[in-house]
Write a protein that holds these residues in place. Structure first.
Motif, PDB file in Angstrom:
ATOM      1  N   UNK A 109      -0.429  -2.177   5.115  1.00 42.62           N
ATOM      2  CA  UNK A 109      -0.146  -2.848   3.588  1.00 42.62           C
ATOM      3  C   UNK A 109      -1.520  -3.308   3.354  1.00 42.62           C
ATOM      4  N   UNK A 110      -1.396  -4.401   2.250  1.00 44.08           N
ATOM      5  CA  UNK A 110      -2.505  -4.612   1.228  1.00 44.08           C
ATOM      6  C   UNK A 110      -3.226  -5.809   2.229  1.00 44.08           C
ATOM      7  N   UNK A 111      -4.758  -5.061   1.843  1.00 42.67           N
ATOM      8  CA  UNK A 111      -5.485  -6.664   2.857  1.00 42.67           C
ATOM      9  C   UNK A 111      -6.560  -6.741   1.992  1.00 42.67           C
ATOM     10  N   UNK A 112      -7.287  -7.828   2.216  1.00 44.53           N
ATOM     11  CA  UNK A 112      -8.676  -7.982   1.087  1.00 44.53           C
ATOM     12  C   UNK A 112      -9.815  -7.335   1.696  1.00 44.53           C
ATOM     13  N   UNK A 113     -10.496  -6.020   1.870  1.00 48.30           N
ATOM     14  CA  UNK A 113     -11.513  -5.585   2.021  1.00 48.30           C
ATOM     15  C   UNK A 113     -12.715  -5.975   0.998  1.00 48.30           C
ATOM     16  N   UNK A 114     -13.288  -6.657   1.920  1.00 48.21           N
ATOM     17  CA  UNK A 114     -15.494  -6.269   1.792  1.00 48.21           C
ATOM     18  C   UNK A 114     -15.909  -5.257   1.589  1.00 48.21           C
ATOM     19  N   UNK A 115     -16.801  -4.856   0.903  1.00 47.01           N
ATOM     20  CA  UNK A 115     -17.210  -3.872   0.601  1.00 47.01           C
ATOM     21  C   UNK A 115     -17.988  -3.540   1.211  1.00 47.01           C
ATOM     22  N   UNK A 144      -8.539  -5.798  -3.177  1.00 48.70           N
ATOM     23  CA  UNK A 144      -7.234  -5.338  -2.801  1.00 48.70           C
ATOM     24  C   UNK A 144      -7.092  -4.387  -1.961  1.00 48.70           C
ATOM     25  N   UNK A 145      -6.979  -3.707  -0.742  1.00 49.08           N
ATOM     26  CA  UNK A 145      -6.621  -2.302  -0.556  1.00 49.08           C
ATOM     27  C   UNK A 145      -4.831  -2.548  -0.077  1.00 49.08           C
ATOM     28  N   UNK A 146      -4.282  -0.910  -0.050  1.00 48.77           N
ATOM     29  CA  UNK A 146      -3.674  -1.038   0.502  1.00 48.77           C
ATOM     30  C   UNK A 146      -3.513   0.683   1.587  1.00 48.77           C
ATOM     31  N   UNK A 170      -5.243   3.748  -0.350  1.00 49.40           N
ATOM     32  CA  UNK A 170      -5.308   3.647  -1.193  1.00 49.40           C
ATOM     33  C   UNK A 170      -6.445   4.005  -1.730  1.00 49.40           C
ATOM     34  N   UNK A 171      -6.818   4.654  -2.653  1.00 51.32           N
ATOM     35  CA  UNK A 171      -8.079   4.536  -3.829  1.00 51.32           C
ATOM     36  C   UNK A 171      -8.983   3.455  -3.905  1.00 51.32           C
ATOM     37  N   UNK A 172     -10.021   3.298  -3.900  1.00 49.46           N
ATOM     38  CA  UNK A 172     -10.888   2.377  -3.249  1.00 49.46           C
ATOM     39  C   UNK A 172     -11.244   1.506  -1.987  1.00 49.46           C
ATOM     40  N   UNK A 173     -10.617   2.247  -1.189  1.00 50.81           N
ATOM     41  CA  UNK A 173     -10.403   1.824   0.483  1.00 50.81           C
ATOM     42  C   UNK A 173     -11.615   2.633   0.599  1.00 50.81           C
ATOM     43  N   UNK A 174     -12.448   1.891   1.582  1.00 51.82           N
ATOM     44  CA  UNK A 174     -13.793   2.462   2.044  1.00 51.82           C
ATOM     45  C   UNK A 174     -13.069   1.816   4.203  1.00 51.82           C
ATOM     46  N   UNK A 177     -15.311   0.107   6.169  1.00 53.00           N
ATOM     47  CA  UNK A 177     -15.550  -1.054   6.186  1.00 53.00           C
ATOM     48  C   UNK A 177     -14.556  -1.596   7.550  1.00 53.00           C
ATOM     49  N   UNK A 178     -12.816  -0.798   7.349  1.00 56.78           N
ATOM     50  CA  UNK A 178     -11.649  -0.689   7.658  1.00 56.78           C
ATOM     51  C   UNK A 178     -12.364  -0.785   9.224  1.00 56.78           C
ATOM     52  N   UNK A 179     -13.220  -0.114   9.632  1.00 55.64           N
ATOM     53  CA  UNK A 179     -13.381   0.039  10.277  1.00 55.64           C
ATOM     54  C   UNK A 179     -14.072  -0.959  11.442  1.00 55.64           C
ATOM     55  N   UNK A 180     -15.052  -1.537  10.485  1.00 52.80           N
ATOM     56  CA  UNK A 180     -15.978  -2.934  10.847  1.00 52.80           C
ATOM     57  C   UNK A 180     -14.745  -3.705  11.068  1.00 52.80           C
ATOM     58  N   UNK A 181     -13.537  -4.129  10.052  1.00 53.28           N
ATOM     59  CA  UNK A 181     -12.654  -4.704   9.487  1.00 53.28           C
ATOM     60  C   UNK A 181     -11.659  -5.283  11.507  1.00 53.28           C
TER      61      UNK A 181
END
Length: 308
Positions: A109-115, A144-146, A170-174, A177-181
């Motif tokens: 879904x959507x979540x706020x990701x810190x770059x 905000x990424x999806x 979505x485009x713009x997702x790191x 950063x997802x792995x870190x989170x």
């Protein structure tokens, strides 16, 4: 000059700009751009637009992307990937696959990701990685990424537990950063061990060419795909000859009566095609006095004639 789309299987150890530079040199043109950066250690699909197709990068870049990768639980790095310096560690020996899968579901879904600190994002007029290398404390922005899909393919337990995963985002997702989170959700330091992009929008690995093989080809331009594929997701519109001519000369023209205004207006942009299948223009649909109109946004003058 050549025009079209080149889908490259990027090798490790190169930046996306490195690939662009080599394609420019081989094709003898400066008009080359990429649709979505891949980190140097990452491999896989890198979509390049050449010639007039560079004007269509926004449509290619906006598409979602799919990856396969590995997340390492038990060690965090300053770059959030395997190339960085270790900044935290803890045993992940108690971690089980059920917990990893449950944490993954929280991101769908959507979540706020810190770059990441080591990224090309501008902060106060400077690239984040430039300031991070100087040891500056940064206020990193949230985006905000999806995440459409995050699937654990396999899991290896241990002090440094590892999970192989597939993700569509979505485009713009790191992804690093997802792995870190993902690790933080489990109370563990974590980083991205490896990453391979398998799809960028409608382009996937089956369409990609290896960079070294492409550079050594006798006719590298033959690998370019038609630039019309960049706007394949847009509604297509065929205008009568006179209307098409007016559009490519910069005039707004009325929508044909058989086109549903509501659908076209929702889509926003439309691809205006010639009778030979080539792209004449990208137009923007708008409503005026209860009638639908198409205004040209990007015009590609070709010898192909508008539809009759």
């Amino acid at each position: 000059m050549v025009h079209g789309i080149l889908v490259v299987d990027k090798p490790p150890g190169m930046t996306s700009h490195d690939v662009v530079a080599r394609v420019r040199q081989r094709l003898g043109t400066r008009k080359v751009g990429h649709a979505g950066t891949l980190d140097p250690d990452a491999t896989g699909v890198l979509v390049l637009c050449v010639g007039d197709a560079t004007r269509l990068l926004e449509y290619v870049s906006a598409a979602d992307k799919a990856y396969e990768g590995e997340v390492v639980f038990g060690r965090a790095t300053d770059t959030d990937d395997a190339s960085g310096l270790v900044v935290a560690s803890a045993s992940a020996r108690q971690l089980r696959v059920e917990a990893v899968e449950a944490a993954a579901r929280r991101f769908v879904g959507g979540y706020d990701q810190r770059v990441p600190a080591y990224s090309a994002v501008h902060i106060d007029g400077q690239r984040a990685y430039e300031r991070a290398r100087r040891g500056e404390a940064l206020q990193l922005p949230l985006r905000r990424v999806q995440i459409s899909k995050l699937e654990v393919v396999s899991f290896t337990p241990g002090d440094e537990a590892r999970a192989w995963f597939r993700v569509v985002c979505s485009t713009g997702t790191y992804v690093r950063s997802l792995c870190r989170d993902w690790g933080q959700a489990l109370g563990l330091p974590a980083h991205m061990g490896s990453l391979r992009r398998t799809r960028s929008g409608r382009f996937d690995l089956t369409q990609a060419v290896r960079l070294s093989e492409w550079e050594n080809a006798a006719d590298p331009a033959r690998a370019l795909r038609p630039m019309e594929e960049a706007v394949a997701a847009l509604p297509r519109l065929c205008l009568e000859g006179g209307q098409g001519q007016r559009l490519v000369h910069g005039q707004a023209v009325p929508l044909p009566p058989d086109v549903d205004l509501g659908t076209a207006e929702t889509a926003g942009d439309v691809a205006v095609m010639a009778s030979d299948g080539s792209l004449l223009a990208v137009g923007r649909v708008h409503r005026e006095a209860g009638r639908g109109w198409v205004r040209p946004r990007k015009v590609f003058w070709k010898k192909g004639v508008p539809c009759k």
